[in-house]
Design an enzyme around this catalytic site. Structure first.
Site, PDB file in Angstrom:
ATOM      1  N   ARG A 177      34.511 -28.628 160.770  1.00 29.89           N
ATOM      2  CA  ARG A 177      35.113 -28.342 159.500  1.00 29.89           C
ATOM      3  C   ARG A 177      34.348 -28.222 158.486  1.00 29.89           C
ATOM      4  O   ARG A 177      34.324 -27.256 157.718  1.00 29.89           O
ATOM      5  CB  ARG A 177      36.034 -29.539 159.166  1.00 29.89           C
ATOM      6  CG  ARG A 177      37.529 -29.595 159.933  1.00 29.89           C
ATOM      7  CD  ARG A 177      38.310 -30.749 159.771  1.00 29.89           C
ATOM      8  NE  ARG A 177      39.796 -30.478 160.334  1.00 29.89           N
ATOM      9  CZ  ARG A 177      40.527 -31.072 160.398  1.00 29.89           C
ATOM     10  NH1 ARG A 177      40.722 -32.282 159.643  1.00 29.89           N
ATOM     11  NH2 ARG A 177      41.996 -30.864 160.781  1.00 29.89           N
TER      12      ARG A 177
ATOM     13  N   TYR B  55      41.533 -21.582 159.186  1.00 26.06           N
ATOM     14  CA  TYR B  55      41.298 -22.015 160.590  1.00 26.06           C
ATOM     15  C   TYR B  55      40.573 -23.579 160.443  1.00 26.06           C
ATOM     16  O   TYR B  55      40.183 -23.935 159.356  1.00 26.06           O
ATOM     17  CB  TYR B  55      40.482 -21.218 161.517  1.00 26.06           C
ATOM     18  CG  TYR B  55      39.198 -20.510 161.093  1.00 26.06           C
ATOM     19  CD1 TYR B  55      38.187 -20.986 160.277  1.00 26.06           C
ATOM     20  CD2 TYR B  55      38.633 -19.387 162.027  1.00 26.06           C
ATOM     21  CE1 TYR B  55      37.181 -20.162 160.164  1.00 26.06           C
ATOM     22  CE2 TYR B  55      37.672 -18.808 161.954  1.00 26.06           C
ATOM     23  CZ  TYR B  55      36.703 -19.117 160.933  1.00 26.06           C
ATOM     24  OH  TYR B  55      35.544 -18.658 160.934  1.00 26.06           O
ATOM     25  N   GLU B  56      40.494 -24.109 161.636  1.00 22.18           N
ATOM     26  CA  GLU B  56      39.797 -25.534 161.695  1.00 22.18           C
ATOM     27  C   GLU B  56      40.693 -26.543 160.581  1.00 22.18           C
ATOM     28  O   GLU B  56      40.044 -27.410 160.131  1.00 22.18           O
ATOM     29  CB  GLU B  56      38.409 -25.685 161.351  1.00 22.18           C
ATOM     30  CG  GLU B  56      37.409 -24.849 162.254  1.00 22.18           C
ATOM     31  CD  GLU B  56      37.583 -25.221 163.794  1.00 22.18           C
ATOM     32  OE1 GLU B  56      37.854 -26.534 163.882  1.00 22.18           O
ATOM     33  OE2 GLU B  56      37.285 -24.529 164.669  1.00 22.18           O
ATOM     34  N   GLY B  57      42.053 -26.320 160.839  1.00 21.18           N
ATOM     35  CA  GLY B  57      42.910 -27.008 159.959  1.00 21.18           C
ATOM     36  C   GLY B  57      42.931 -26.422 158.569  1.00 21.18           C
ATOM     37  O   GLY B  57      41.952 -26.422 157.578  1.00 21.18           O
TER      38      GLY B  57
ATOM     39  N   GLN C  75      44.007 -29.880 155.198  1.00 18.88           N
ATOM     40  CA  GLN C  75      42.815 -30.853 154.630  1.00 18.88           C
ATOM     41  C   GLN C  75      43.154 -31.544 153.280  1.00 18.88           C
ATOM     42  O   GLN C  75      42.870 -32.918 153.311  1.00 18.88           O
ATOM     43  CB  GLN C  75      41.642 -29.653 154.056  1.00 18.88           C
ATOM     44  CG  GLN C  75      41.157 -28.848 155.006  1.00 18.88           C
ATOM     45  CD  GLN C  75      40.463 -29.617 156.492  1.00 18.88           C
ATOM     46  OE1 GLN C  75      39.863 -30.617 156.186  1.00 18.88           O
ATOM     47  NE2 GLN C  75      40.672 -28.986 157.552  1.00 18.88           N
TER      48      GLN C  75
END
Lengths: 578, 578
Positions: B297, B433-435, B440
């Site tokens: 992240r 992406y990555e959350g 977040q």
């Protein structure tokens, strides 16, 4: 999911913001009866959804192509364009003396709203034609009007604007194309023009290029520029299609978006055989250019509305279908459609409210174009003031809404076949062409601020403040705008320009906020009178969200607007790169 | 114009924000001497500029292609990757027990900063490998570490993260891939995974897939998920490359950007021959996944810095070269480079200041990753708090800066060969992406806000407020953040989530503003001690601009943060579409 034009919304805004009923009271626009207005809004909505929308993706994927020196449109475009002409959609606002319907510009706006939401790149073609019609109608001779306006008015022919050259972008005065008298009243045109949208294509039998060029011994800069009409095919004595003019399509640009719009490099007169005629007086080019561009600037602002509408519809549809996770803090552990998650809701409501806000701003400005045409007092000044606001904010918010549309789709938003990414790519040009948004902001703090010594802006803000009544965010923002306006009037050129962008944003949001407040009240009045419905409920929530959140957010732009230029010039150009 | 890594800036931030000197005081990071740090920063900068940057455009135009079931990288990528491995750039932060250099994560951050600014899509490959290394190192058995970490640590092999399935995106718990025990401690893996970055490619001899799947009779949802190591090629008894595993590349996505990064659909075990091994305990998949994703992240937030840096350099270069119009209000009528026009200056300074602000935020967070690894008190909590801020704000501001980069270029910005458009397209994935950034923000107002009953955030804001001293915008913003924090702590889940995005933005900007103020003071101290130079002059101006304009702008986000959810739910899903 298929695109559907927002007909109830368009009729509501035409009624409450454009004031279409009042326009129809004038003899000139008497044809714009309620029935006609409704028929047009519904008809163009259906046409756009059925004929233009299905071509949006092929327009992106295949795009316009240059084949053997000619631009070939993707499959389906020629037929759809012919249907557009046959249905009369191209002639709504064209002059009635020349075969157009002579309806208000406001009605052309709503038509373009639907067409461009369905297919922004395709709908760019008519925008250029409108510019050519305006320039010829205002500055051309009677014989030029008679020769060119009938076919342009029906959209059987299309038009282009040829301003830019490699060294002359925002700086139009630097252009070098030449026009040499041939002795018979005509001119030989030479020079290369770039970024010519729909500079060539196969949907019409002739293309009317309007070209800025210099006559021999013309003064340097903008003062020496004249406007020329240069047809793709010269006309025969009886007005038919004659010999091909000496205009070569050198290349088309490979762009990030609007791939169905061929952006041409055109070489005029490479063989010394390019013939054109002067439009208006020699050296009257800049004035004619502004005639061409003014409504085009509003129409580019409208492209923001188009994409915002399309992106919002797609995102709402997706968010209702896509099931993912249970609602946080909810009793049930069952997964829900993502539209139920608060932050997705926030994105969608921001998209919905923002779309309505810029639509209101554009339709409001269009109404003033019609009032100016009617000679209404102060209407021209309102068009002048609203144009940079509508162009800048319409395109910026359109881009933001397209970005939110991607975000709602998650990973799928980044994959091209979903279509959300195309909106984001397509709309990015709109903040650039027809005068970059920075140029618009310079126009606001220059020519527009100076109108009547600032009184045009002062009156506009006083109207907003008076109307705002108890609405706290709008009252505060109108006050902040007034404060910045007075500061600007006393500031140096550099300081004004340093804050011009933030000021433009504030002014646009204050104006849009005011129009949303008026819509909120109109919707509540309709609810009180006739009961509510889904559209009115949505309108109330969108207006409230815009006022309570988006107008409030704009307040702190004041700091940047009044920051001055000192910090900007503390480094020299070399130092900026360090 | 060629990309040059911002070496002076990187060294300055490492010193004043990361606190690299203090880290090197610890035995574990004793190798990170000033000389080594400087050599790495300079070396990777040169490598990135010479080897990765020249491949950025071919990566976009040609892209990774799926040919005969295998992903083929564009020309030049294989050689550049091998050079990357040979130079040891892939092993900076890898565990020293397994052939890595064991240097601070902060040093891997600066390396990735330069590599990704040169070529974001290419530099994504190492990000995935780092995630795999972390997961195996923290959760794998000794024999798994011995088998896989040496080659991953040198970057001779790469890694992937396999989480997403068509019905399981943000909702990881919905995944359906299965892992059936084979009786010998190994598992048979079956299922389809999507969005697998670098799921296949030809730059390494083996790829280590980390795959989330369910064992038989696993509980539903996230509790029943386990993590499996599934190599592209099974290892022989002596650790060499053995038989190909049963993993099929079904397709690669056609995306808006990062075209050199193959985004694969992978089918595991279609022939029933896909063998994997459990990493960590059964049902420990979520925990292992967070290990994989946490630093990822931050590294995605860093992609915002990468693109911001590259876009800013390109825009400044262009603005110094492009001559257009005289300066408004100036004495001379000669045309000037557009960098002399105030609004262009504003855009460039905003880009420069914004880039420095997110770099500071990311390097600051990286320093805490190292402090957490050293077991420093409160460091883990700081990483936890900073991660959603850095990921969200880094990627959002990176996108905004890329957009400004297009705008500075005018029409050329929309033409692909200029390269400004690629930055804009590439970076747009990073907010997803990555959350997603919405996830977040939910993390911030959920787990992170709850840490120590809100005290972790309170302490952080108190530190900022205490440090802000006489800086009015920062003091005001820190105060607004504190007010929203207390409101959030008392709010319903829906109300918190409704304001989560605005709150995340405020918190990130307050933190970045604080780091810019610290840099401003550090730069002024250096100027006082040793005299000034171009870098320090630029630093002072960028920090001031960020504080005076961008921090001040963020103040009015408070309204949206505290707006609550009532308005969001006034319409049902059907009503949102009306």
């Amino acid at each position: 999911m298929t695109f559907a034009a927002p007909i109830a919304e368009q009729l509501f805004v035409l009624k409450h913001i454009t004031g279409i009923d009042a326009l129809a009271q004038h003899g000139r626009f008497a044809d714009a009866t309620a029935d006609v207005v409704q028929a047009i809004v519904e008809g163009i909505g259906e046409f756009a959804a059925n004929e233009f929308a299905p071509l949006n993706r092929i327009g992106d994927v295949v795009g316009a192509r240059l084949i053997d020196g000619k631009v070939v449109m993707p499959d389906g475009f020629v037929a759809a364009y012919q249907s557009y002409v046959a249905n009369g959609w191209g002639s709504i606002n064209a002059p009635s003396d020349f075969g157009g319907q002579g309806l208000p510009f406001s009605m052309a706006t709503v038509a373009l709203d639907s067409l461009g939401a369905a297919n922004m790149a395709f709908a760019l073609c008519p925008i250029l034609s409108v510019g050519a019609i305006e320039a010829i109608n205002h500055h051309g001779s009677e014989s030029q009007k008679a020769a060119y306006l009938p076919k342009l008015s029906t959209a059987e022919w299309s038009g282009t604007m040829n301003l830019t050259e490699p060294q002359a972008g925002s700086d139009v005065g630097a252009l070098r194309a030449t026009a040499t008298p041939l002795g018979d009243g005509r001119y030989q045109i030479r020079g290369q023009k770039i970024y010519i949208s729909f500079g060539d294509h196969d949907m019409v039998e002739n293309i009317v290029h309007l070209v800025l060029a210099r006559t021999p011994d013309a003064p340097a800069g903008t003062k020496g520029i004249s406007l020329f009409l240069v047809p793709k095919y010269q006309l025969t004595a009886d007005g038919g299609i004659g010999k091909a003019n000496d205009i070569k399509v050198v290349s088309i640009e490979h762009k990030m978006g609007i791939n169905a719009s061929p952006t041409c490099v055109l070489a005029f007169g490479e063989e010394g055989e390019c013939v054109g005629e002067l439009i208006g007086p020699e050296f009257g080019g800049m004035r004619a250019m502004f005639t061409m561009m003014n409504n085009a600037r509003l129409n580019v602002g409208l492209q923001g509305v188009q994409i915002a509408e399309a992106a919002t519809q797609k995102a709402i549809w997706f968010a209702r279908e896509r099931v993912q996770s249970a609602k946080a803090g909810g009793a049930s552990r069952d997964s829900v459609a993502i539209i139920e998650h608060p932050d997705v809701r926030r994105m969608l409501l921001r998209m919905k409210a923002g779309t309505q806000a810029i639509r209101a701003l554009l339709y409001f400005a269009s109404g003033y174009v019609d009032r100016a045409a009617l000679g209404e007092d102060g209407a021209r000044e309102m068009v002048d003031l609203l144009t940079p606001l509508a162009k800048t904010y319409g395109t910026d918010l359109g881009s933001e809404i397209a970005s939110l549309g991607i975000q709602v789709h998650g990973g799928m938003g980044f994959v091209e076949e979903t279509g959300a990414a195309q909106y984001y790519r397509d709309i990015r040009i709109a903040a650039i062409y027809e005068g970059t948004n920075g140029i618009q902001a310079a126009d606001l703090v220059g020519r527009k601020l100076a109108m009547e010594g600032g009184d045009v802006i002062r009156r506009h803000l006083q109207t907003i403040a008076a109307d705002a009544g108890g609405n706290a965010p709008l009252t505060a923002l109108a006050g902040a705008c007034a404060e910045v306006t007075e500061w600007m009037l006393g500031a140096s050129v550099d300081d004004r320009l340093a804050g011009s962008y933030a000021y433009t944003q504030m002014m646009a949001i204050a104006t849009s906020g005011w129009l949303m407040l008026r819509q909120l009240r109109a919707a509540q009045a309709e609810q009180a009178a006739n009961g509510t419905n889904a559209f009115l409920d949505g309108k109330v929530v969108a207006c409230r969200y815009y006022l309570e959140v988006m107008v409030a957010e704009a307040l702190s732009l004041k700091t940047g607007a009044m920051a001055g230029s000192e910090l900007l010039y503390m480094l020299d150009a070399e130092g900026m790169a360090a």
